[in-house]
Write a protein that holds these residues in place. Structure first.
Motif, PDB file in Angstrom:
ATOM      1  N   ALA A 460       0.802  -1.484   0.161  1.00 57.55           N
ATOM      2  CA  ALA A 460       0.026  -0.001  -0.091  1.00 57.55           C
ATOM      3  C   ALA A 460       0.718   1.204   0.426  1.00 57.55           C
ATOM      4  CB  ALA A 460      -1.077   0.468   0.818  1.00 57.55           C
ATOM      5  N   HIS A 461       2.135   1.030  -0.052  1.00 49.13           N
ATOM      6  CA  HIS A 461       2.845   2.318   0.116  1.00 49.13           C
ATOM      7  C   HIS A 461       3.792   2.237  -0.998  1.00 49.13           C
ATOM      8  CE1 HIS A 461       2.613   1.326   5.085  1.00 49.13           C
ATOM      9  NE2 HIS A 461       2.068   2.691   4.334  1.00 49.13           N
ATOM     10  N   ARG A 468      -1.533   0.826  -5.261  1.00 50.10           N
ATOM     11  CA  ARG A 468      -1.582   0.887  -3.968  1.00 50.10           C
ATOM     12  C   ARG A 468      -2.818   0.799  -3.950  1.00 50.10           C
ATOM     13  NH1 ARG A 468       1.912   5.447  -4.958  1.00 50.10           N
ATOM     14  NH2 ARG A 468      -0.906   6.670  -5.378  1.00 50.10           N
ATOM     15  N   GLN A 472      -5.507  -1.854  -2.048  1.00 49.69           N
ATOM     16  CA  GLN A 472      -6.949  -1.638  -1.750  1.00 49.69           C
ATOM     17  C   GLN A 472      -8.144  -2.853  -1.371  1.00 49.69           C
ATOM     18  OE1 GLN A 472      -7.197   0.673   1.211  1.00 49.69           O
ATOM     19  NE2 GLN A 472      -4.478   1.450   1.414  1.00 49.69           N
ATOM     20  N   THR A 525      -1.378   2.439   7.617  1.00 51.52           N
ATOM     21  CA  THR A 525      -1.012   2.850   6.289  1.00 51.52           C
ATOM     22  C   THR A 525      -1.809   3.122   5.626  1.00 51.52           C
ATOM     23  OG1 THR A 525      -0.148   0.153   6.308  1.00 51.52           O
ATOM     24  CG2 THR A 525      -1.527   0.626   4.394  1.00 51.52           C
ATOM     25  N   ARG A 528      -1.213   7.039   5.970  1.00 46.75           N
ATOM     26  CA  ARG A 528       0.609   6.938   4.807  1.00 46.75           C
ATOM     27  C   ARG A 528       0.122   6.978   3.607  1.00 46.75           C
ATOM     28  NH1 ARG A 528       4.807   2.714   7.111  1.00 46.75           N
ATOM     29  NH2 ARG A 528       6.193   4.398   5.433  1.00 46.75           N
ATOM     30  N   SER A 529      -1.631   6.180   2.993  1.00 41.64           N
ATOM     31  CA  SER A 529      -1.835   5.978   1.964  1.00 41.64           C
ATOM     32  C   SER A 529      -2.565   7.645   1.281  1.00 41.64           C
ATOM     33  CB  SER A 529      -2.644   5.081   1.516  1.00 41.64           C
ATOM     34  OG  SER A 529      -1.735   3.104   1.823  1.00 41.64           O
ATOM     35  N   SER A 532       0.199  10.430   1.270  1.00 42.92           N
ATOM     36  CA  SER A 532       2.160  10.208   0.260  1.00 42.92           C
ATOM     37  C   SER A 532       1.152  11.129  -1.588  1.00 42.92           C
ATOM     38  CB  SER A 532       1.392   8.594   0.110  1.00 42.92           C
ATOM     39  OG  SER A 532       0.278   8.261  -1.175  1.00 42.92           O
ATOM     40  N   ASN A 541      -7.492   6.138  -5.170  1.00 42.87           N
ATOM     41  CA  ASN A 541      -6.481   5.627  -4.577  1.00 42.87           C
ATOM     42  C   ASN A 541      -7.579   6.328  -2.977  1.00 42.87           C
ATOM     43  OD1 ASN A 541      -4.432   3.961  -4.090  1.00 42.87           O
ATOM     44  ND2 ASN A 541      -3.888   5.739  -6.157  1.00 42.87           N
ATOM     45  N   ILE A 545      -9.521   4.580  -0.061  1.00 41.64           N
ATOM     46  CA  ILE A 545      -9.084   4.835   1.401  1.00 41.64           C
ATOM     47  C   ILE A 545     -10.816   4.560   1.945  1.00 41.64           C
ATOM     48  CG2 ILE A 545      -8.478   6.260   3.061  1.00 41.64           C
ATOM     49  CD1 ILE A 545      -5.553   6.429   0.881  1.00 41.64           C
TER      50      ILE A 545
END
Length: 736
Positions: A460-461, A468, A472, A525, A528-529, A532, A541, A545
């Motif tokens: 995921a990073h 990514r 998810q 996680t 940070r996703s 980012s 994305n 999330i």
């Protein structure tokens, strides 16, 4: 001198010869003299030691009549032989008579006269249906295999005649197989030289386009799966459908094959598909043939067919992508039939498929690849094959496959990582998602083990936004146990959550313990996703999330998890306001919208009036005074924020009414009986997924709280499958 007298003087002939001569009529077209035939049959049964001499004499008469083209008398000889076989098959002397009988059939087949060939075939089929009581040690059928095989390929100017000859050839091959496989002392029919004649002859009639169009309508006859042969009976007509009969012959042949002889049958099938270009998509013939094979063989041998196809894919590795796509399509079609019978070869087969996938990726990126699009299609076909393969396995083996697949993903975020590794990473994660969609989660801890969850959270990073997003989606399908994903996948700022018709069960104790151990790693996680760097798929994305947050709230939303989720979204709001964090203005707007959508959903699910009022008030204020990119009054932003250049353009810093107030949320939760002690602590995602999974849970684990107002109290019962009714736990909308 005696033999000469015997031939010239009828009274001097042996009695068996006089009886044989008496069965022939004065006129050839009058047929067999039945009364005299009964006498010959009685004599043969009474004197079985004379059977071989009777047979030799009948063959000599038949040879003479063939030479003189007396076809009526030839048919009399054949009919007499058939009747003697039927009447005397229990005799110990039958073997010697059979040798004469086979000589007769061979002579008829050697004439190359279509009518006589079909007559010989009919006679041979009748013989094949006779179950002999005495073994034969020296009988061979090489000539008959070759002759019947050639008849299966016969083409003449008369299409109807060709059809009858090919049908007769198939019946002859079917008779040879039936006669030899039932007697261990007979010649080994499974030898390579025999199978290379029998199998292609059968397959040729299954796909030849020159067959009569009426054959298509006869294919339903093949559904009998060869029951006739099992009973030792065969169709007497010579005008049936070669297409239907060939399908039945293939099924019978595979049904009689043992483990040791399986490959000797499969190799000619594979070679035939190569020579006739039958792998070309959509490869309907190849798929139907291998399906027939899979349904005909013994269940425990199914993996042999799959291994043979994969081995053939190895051999054809240098073939064009179209051929490889066809082979992969066949694999995809037959692996569900194998089901759980694959057994210990599970990982070996899956590893082979992954190896082919990697080879295709490397070939696609090389200069030698003629068509990248075809290679991508080949990869998609392999991925679908692996998904279908996993779908037929029990859940515990699906977990093994997911563990195995994630272990094959190349090392991440390394400078030395090759371009092919980056592309392979994307393809393998796509494969992992395909397998995950076939798995139905019971307990989260069963599938999201530390050795699986750690590498998954690392994915995921990565820099690739597509990877990514796929990661998810993997989390979505593994967390969603109650078919809520479809409603939450693209959830907006809903005005009435009851319209979503979400369903939920009480959190099991096992899931509660799992979340206590891994919650901070998962939420870190997600943080940070979201914060980012963006990319072309940033909005996708963000939606993913948001879907993950919503699923966690619905699926495992006991009090402690709910509070941690609130901490996370307030941490995201803080990051979106922080000028020191390197986030584009457009992505800051997306983060603000993510926070608003989640708080709107969770407040309605919790049904706390004060909380709902505060959330709705902020959303309304944004629609009036904030940038259009933050206007969620219609469910989705009125502006995608693409024109935003600075943070100030969002107009968030100077107006506190445009931000969600942590204190107001804490007061509302506290009033409803929630422990909000940790909500006042800022959310910080500092640890890596690995360190969090190993021992980071102790820092944030708190005492067990009571059940949430979502009716998610702790329950020790296992999670129910997706197919079980959950009407008693439907969410209702709270006041707004």
């Amino acid at each position: 001198m005696a033999s000469c007298l015997g031939c010239c003087c009828a009274p001097c002939k042996p009695r068996y010869r006089r009886l044989v001569d008496a069965i022939y009529p004065e006129q050839p077209d009058q047929g067999l003299v039945k009364a005299n035939m009964q006498k010959l049959t009685f004599y043969a049964c009474s004197h079985p030691e004379k059977l071989d001499r009777i047979g030799d004499y009948l063959v000599s008469r038949l040879s003479r009549d063939l030479y003189r083209l007396r076809l009526g008398l030839v048919k009399v000889s054949v009919e007499a032989m058939d009747q003697l076989l039927q009447s005397c098959h229990g005799s110990l002397s039958l073997n010697l008579f059979v040798e004469s009988f086979l000589k007769m059939v061979q002579k008829l087949l050697e004439t190359n006269d279509p009518e006589l060939e079909m007559l010989a075939t009919e006679s041979f089929v009748n013989f094949a249906n006779i179950e002999e009581d005495t073994p034969s040690y020296h009988r061979r059928y090489d000539f008959f295999i070759s002759k019947f095989s050639s008849m299966c390929h016969r083409k003449t100017a008369d299409r109807a005649l060709s059809r009858r000859l090919r049908f007769a050839g198939l019946r002859g091959l079917r008779g040879v197989v039936w006669k030899t496989v039932s007697d261990d002392l007979q010649a080994n029919i499974w030898e390579k030289q025999h199978m290379e004649k029998i199998v292609p002859s059968i397959l040729y009639n299954m796909h030849d386009k020159d067959l009569d169009v009426n054959d298509v309508g006869d294919e339903s006859d093949s559904c009998a799966l060869g029951t006739g042969a099992v009973d030792g009976e065969q169709t007497a007509t010579d005008s049936g459908s070669p297409k239907a009969l060939s399908d039945q012959c293939l099924r019978e042949l595979m049904g009689k094959a043992s483990f040791g002889s399986m490959r000797s049958v499969l190799q000619p099938v594979l070679r035939h598909c190569d020579l006739h270009n039958l792998w070309i998509p959509p490869a309907e013939y190849a798929i139907s043939s291998f399906r027939a094979i899979m349904y005909s063989i013994q269940t425990q041998y199914s993996y042999v067919v799959i291994q043979a196809l994969i081995g053939h894919l190895d051999e054809r590795g240098d073939a064009d992508a179209t051929t490889r796509i066809g082979i992969a399509s066949v694999l995809s079609a037959i692996v569900p039939i194998a089901g759980t019978s694959i057994g210990p070869s599970l990982l070996e087969i899956f590893n082979s498929l992954l190896r082919h996938l990697r080879s295709s990726v490397e070939f696609q990126l090389s200069d030698a690849c003629p068509s990248a699009e075809k290679e991508k299609l080949y990869q998609e076909t392999l991925i679908n094959a692996m998904g279908d393969f996993a779908n037929s396995l029990p859940d515990y083996q699906k977990v093994e496959i997911m563990m195995f697949t994630i272990g094959k993903v190349p090392a991440l975020n390394e400078e030395s990582m090759k371009r092919s590794d980056a592309f392979l990473q994307h393809v393998l994660v796509k494969t992992l998602l395909k397998v995950a969609t076939k798995y139905r989660t019971g307990y989260l801890a069963t599938v999201l083990t530390s050795s699986f969850l750690g590498p998954l959270l690392k994915l995921a990073h990565v820099d690739d936004a597509k990877v990514r997003l796929l990661t998810q989606q993997i989390l979505h399908t593994l967390i969603d146990r109650h078919a809520n994903l479809a409603q939450l996948q693209h959830v907006g700022c809903v005005s009435d959550v009851a319209e979503l018709q979400l369903t939920v069960e009480k959190s099991s104790r096992a899931d509660q313990m799992f979340m206590k151990k891994n919650m901070h790693a998962i939420l870190s996680t997600l943080y940070r996703s979201a914060t980012s760097g963006g990319g072309v798929n940033s909005q996708a994305n963000m939606d993913a999330i948001l879907c993950t947050l919503s699923l966690l709230c619905v699926e495992v939303g006991f009090d402690e998890v709910l509070v941690e989720l609130f901490r996370l979204v307030f941490g995201l709001q803080t990051s979106a306001l922080d000028h020191t964090v390197r986030i584009t203005a457009q992505n800051r707007a997306r983060i603000h919208n993510l926070v608003a959508k989640y708080l709107n959903l969770s407040s309605q699910l919790l049904a706390i009036p004060a909380l709902c009022q505060h959330i709705q008030q902020v959303i309304k204020s944004r629609s009036q005074r904030a940038h259009p990119a933050l206007d969620l009054s219609s469910g989705q932003p009125a502006d995608d924020g693409s024109g935003l250049e600075t943070i100030e353009a969002l107009r968030m810093d100077d107006d506190a009414s445009l931000l969600f107030d942590k204190a107001a949320v804490a007061d509302a939760l506290r009033a409803s009986g929630k422990d909000v002690t940790r909500l006042s602590m800022p959310f910080a995602a500092k640890a890596t997924p690995d360190s969090l999974l190993v021992g980071g849970s102790a820092a944030h684990t708190v005492t067990d709280g009571g059940s949430a107002s979502l009716d998610m109290s702790v329950d020790s019962s296992p999670g129910m499958s997706r197919d079980v009714s959950r009407r008693n736990t439907v969410f209702t909308a709270g006041p707004r």
